[in-house]
Design a protein around this motif. Structure first.
Motif, PDB file in Angstrom:
ATOM      1  N   ASP A  60       0.829  -1.200   0.000  1.00  0.00           N
ATOM      2  CA  ASP A  60       0.000   0.000   0.000  1.00  0.00           C
ATOM      3  C   ASP A  60       0.868   1.256   0.000  1.00  0.00           C
ATOM      4  OD1 ASP A  60      -2.188  -1.651   0.132  1.00  0.00           O
ATOM      5  OD2 ASP A  60      -2.491  -1.419   2.286  1.00  0.00           O
TER       6      ASP A  60
ATOM      7  N   ASP B 107     -10.745  -1.813 -11.713  1.00  0.00           N
ATOM      8  CA  ASP B 107     -11.383  -1.557 -10.414  1.00  0.00           C
ATOM      9  C   ASP B 107     -10.346  -1.593  -9.290  1.00  0.00           C
ATOM     10  OD1 ASP B 107     -13.972  -1.560  -8.612  1.00  0.00           O
ATOM     11  OD2 ASP B 107     -12.744  -3.218  -7.879  1.00  0.00           O
ATOM     12  N   ALA B 108      -9.458  -2.590  -9.331  1.00  0.00           N
ATOM     13  CA  ALA B 108      -8.413  -2.702  -8.300  1.00  0.00           C
ATOM     14  C   ALA B 108      -7.461  -1.512  -8.353  1.00  0.00           C
ATOM     15  CB  ALA B 108      -7.642  -4.008  -8.486  1.00  0.00           C
TER      16      ALA B 108
ATOM     17  N   ARG C  26      -9.362   1.657  -7.024  1.00  0.00           N
ATOM     18  CA  ARG C  26      -9.543   1.652  -5.566  1.00  0.00           C
ATOM     19  C   ARG C  26      -8.234   1.924  -4.839  1.00  0.00           C
ATOM     20  NH1 ARG C  26     -14.638   0.271  -4.361  1.00  0.00           N
ATOM     21  NH2 ARG C  26     -15.818  -0.778  -6.026  1.00  0.00           N
ATOM     22  N   ARG C  27      -7.136   1.404  -5.390  1.00  0.00           N
ATOM     23  CA  ARG C  27      -5.828   1.668  -4.780  1.00  0.00           C
ATOM     24  C   ARG C  27      -5.492   3.150  -4.816  1.00  0.00           C
ATOM     25  NH1 ARG C  27      -1.713  -2.418  -4.404  1.00  0.00           N
ATOM     26  NH2 ARG C  27      -0.344  -0.665  -3.976  1.00  0.00           N
TER      27      ARG C  27
ATOM     28  N   VAL D  94      -7.461   5.713  -5.215  1.00  0.00           N
ATOM     29  CA  VAL D  94      -8.393   6.522  -4.429  1.00  0.00           C
ATOM     30  C   VAL D  94      -8.031   6.449  -2.950  1.00  0.00           C
ATOM     31  CG1 VAL D  94     -10.786   6.681  -3.641  1.00  0.00           C
ATOM     32  CG2 VAL D  94     -10.294   6.423  -6.076  1.00  0.00           C
ATOM     33  N   ALA D  95      -7.708   5.249  -2.477  1.00  0.00           N
ATOM     34  CA  ALA D  95      -7.420   5.063  -1.057  1.00  0.00           C
ATOM     35  C   ALA D  95      -6.060   5.616  -0.653  1.00  0.00           C
ATOM     36  CB  ALA D  95      -7.495   3.567  -0.714  1.00  0.00           C
TER      37      ALA D  95
ATOM     38  N   GLU E 132     -16.987   4.236 -11.073  1.00  0.00           N
ATOM     39  CA  GLU E 132     -17.771   3.571 -10.030  1.00  0.00           C
ATOM     40  C   GLU E 132     -16.925   3.321  -8.787  1.00  0.00           C
ATOM     41  OE1 GLU E 132     -20.490  -0.462  -9.444  1.00  0.00           O
ATOM     42  OE2 GLU E 132     -20.041   0.279 -11.456  1.00  0.00           O
ATOM     43  N   ALA E 133     -15.625   3.119  -8.974  1.00  0.00           N
ATOM     44  CA  ALA E 133     -14.723   2.902  -7.846  1.00  0.00           C
ATOM     45  C   ALA E 133     -14.307   4.208  -7.175  1.00  0.00           C
ATOM     46  CB  ALA E 133     -13.487   2.140  -8.309  1.00  0.00           C
ATOM     47  N   GLY E 134     -14.755   5.342  -7.698  1.00  0.00           N
ATOM     48  CA  GLY E 134     -14.490   6.631  -7.067  1.00  0.00           C
ATOM     49  C   GLY E 134     -13.343   7.420  -7.652  1.00  0.00           C
ATOM     50  N   ALA E 135     -12.741   6.946  -8.756  1.00  0.00           N
ATOM     51  CA  ALA E 135     -11.597   7.640  -9.337  1.00  0.00           C
ATOM     52  C   ALA E 135     -12.045   8.777 -10.246  1.00  0.00           C
ATOM     53  CB  ALA E 135     -10.736   6.666 -10.134  1.00  0.00           C
TER      54      ALA E 135
ATOM     55  N   GLY F 155      -6.858   9.661  -7.953  1.00  0.00           N
ATOM     56  CA  GLY F 155      -7.629   9.787  -6.738  1.00  0.00           C
ATOM     57  C   GLY F 155      -8.130  11.208  -6.556  1.00  0.00           C
TER      58      GLY F 155
END
Length: 360
Positions: free
Chosen positions: A143, A219-220, A223-224, A226-227, A283-286, A346
């Protein structure tokens, strides 16, 4: 017979017909798959990618990475990830161009996602001074802030093909007819749920292609970033919007081949559905920038100016080579229109300067 071809035939004999996605997975990434121990790149290989066409491609990607890192707040430590790095050419050129930003080079930790051991050795030769770390999947990268590059990766991810018949959608499968591999149709599986709105008005005989592997990967990635605060650049070939059509093909020695003839010994690819990638990332927030054509992307990054600068230091023969390289990368009838670039980021990315991500 290639070991992958033999394995696929044995699997069909035991399990029954395979989906196109299962066939691609086995032929490309299986134990004896095309991408396991084969160097497919270059004049002596099966195809040539943009980094092999010209150093300018990788150099501009490197400057894009520096600009993106600054937009992310110049994190003191971040993961620079390339998925499917080939011979390491793109990354070597990118990091050479990034010398204009020593702080960027000091902050980066280089990660290469690669399953091919032969290519890993070539990557090590070109990138040893940057102490790369190798992984077989993105999930193995720790991460943290990340800038990810994927050039001509998604076109090799497995697709499902669905055909519209008088009875509705059916899934295209590969079966054995005696000793011959051939396409057939079967009841659709879960892939039916991935059809896009553009597919719904299909007429009889139309082919739709969906890629759970591509959607899962984007998607992966989304999400990475964004987080953990990051960005990604995906360059590949395919339509900007979802549509219909059969793009499943095989390449060997720079020529098209029937997809079922030389499994394991030829590259299998399909056009990337950038509309589906964009929808999944959002959809994943990016934040999503593009897609734009490769020609427009490279022009925005200054490829023509870069070529002019190199030409001023070159003889006439080298200048002509540079001209041909630029033409191949950006001309609509070459790679300029079919190839697209799309950027993901992100929410922390600074979009005040020059709009979104540079060039997108």
């Amino acid at each position: 017979m290639h070991p992958a071809q033999r394995s696929i035939r044995q699997r069909i004999a035991l399990e029954g017909p395979l989906t196109v996605a299962a066939l691609m997975e086995e032929a490309l990434a299986g134990r004896n798959g095309y991408y396991r121990d084969n160097d497919p790149l270059g004049v002596e290989g099966d195809f040539i990618t943009a980094p092999e066409v010209s150093q300018m491609f990788g150099e501009l990607i490197g400057l894009w990475c520096v600009d993106t890192w600054q937009r992310l707040g110049s994190p003191a430590s971040f993961h620079l990830v390339e998925m499917g790095p080939g011979r390491g050419t793109l990354m070597a050129d990118a990091l050479r161009a990034a010398r204009v930003a020593p702080a960027f080079l000091a902050a980066k930790q280089l990660h290469l996602v690669e399953i091919n051991e032969a290519l890993q050795r070539k990557q090590a030769e070109k990138l040893h001074e940057h102490t790369p770390r190798w992984h077989t999947t993105l999930a193995e990268v720790a991460d943290g802030p990340m800038i990810l590059i994927a050039n001509e990766l998604f076109d090799a991810l497995p697709i499902h093909q669905l055909e519209m018949t008088a009875q509705g959608w059916r899934e295209r499968v590969v079966a054995l007819n005696g000793d011959t591999l051939q396409f057939g149709l079967a009841a659709p599986g879960p892939a039916l749920g991935l059809l896009r709105p553009a597919h719904k008005a299909a007429e009889t005989g139309a082919i739709a292609e969906v890629s759970p592997a591509s959607i899962g990967l984007v998607d992966a990635i989304a999400r990475r970033i964004v987080a953990d605060n990051g960005a990604a650049l995906i360059v590949d070939y395919g339509p900007a919007e979802s549509g219909l059509g059969d793009s499943f093909q095989a390449l060997k020695r720079h020529r098209y081949h029937a997809p079922l003839e030389e499994l394991g010994a030829a590259d299998l690819t399909a056009h990337v559905d950038f509309g589906a990638l964009k929808a999944a990332a959002e959809e994943a927030g990016a934040q999503v920038f593009g897609p734009v054509t490769q020609g427009d992307f490279l022009r925005a990054l200054g490829i023509e100016l870069r070529a002019d600068m190199l030409a001023k230091k070159s003889d006439l023969a080298t200048t002509e080579i540079l001209r041909r390289q630029v033409h191949r990368l950006i001309a609509p009838e070459q790679m300029g229109r079919l190839f697209k670039a799309i950027g993901l980021a992100g929410p922390a990315l600074d979009t005040d300067r020059l709009g979104g991500l540079a060039g997108l």
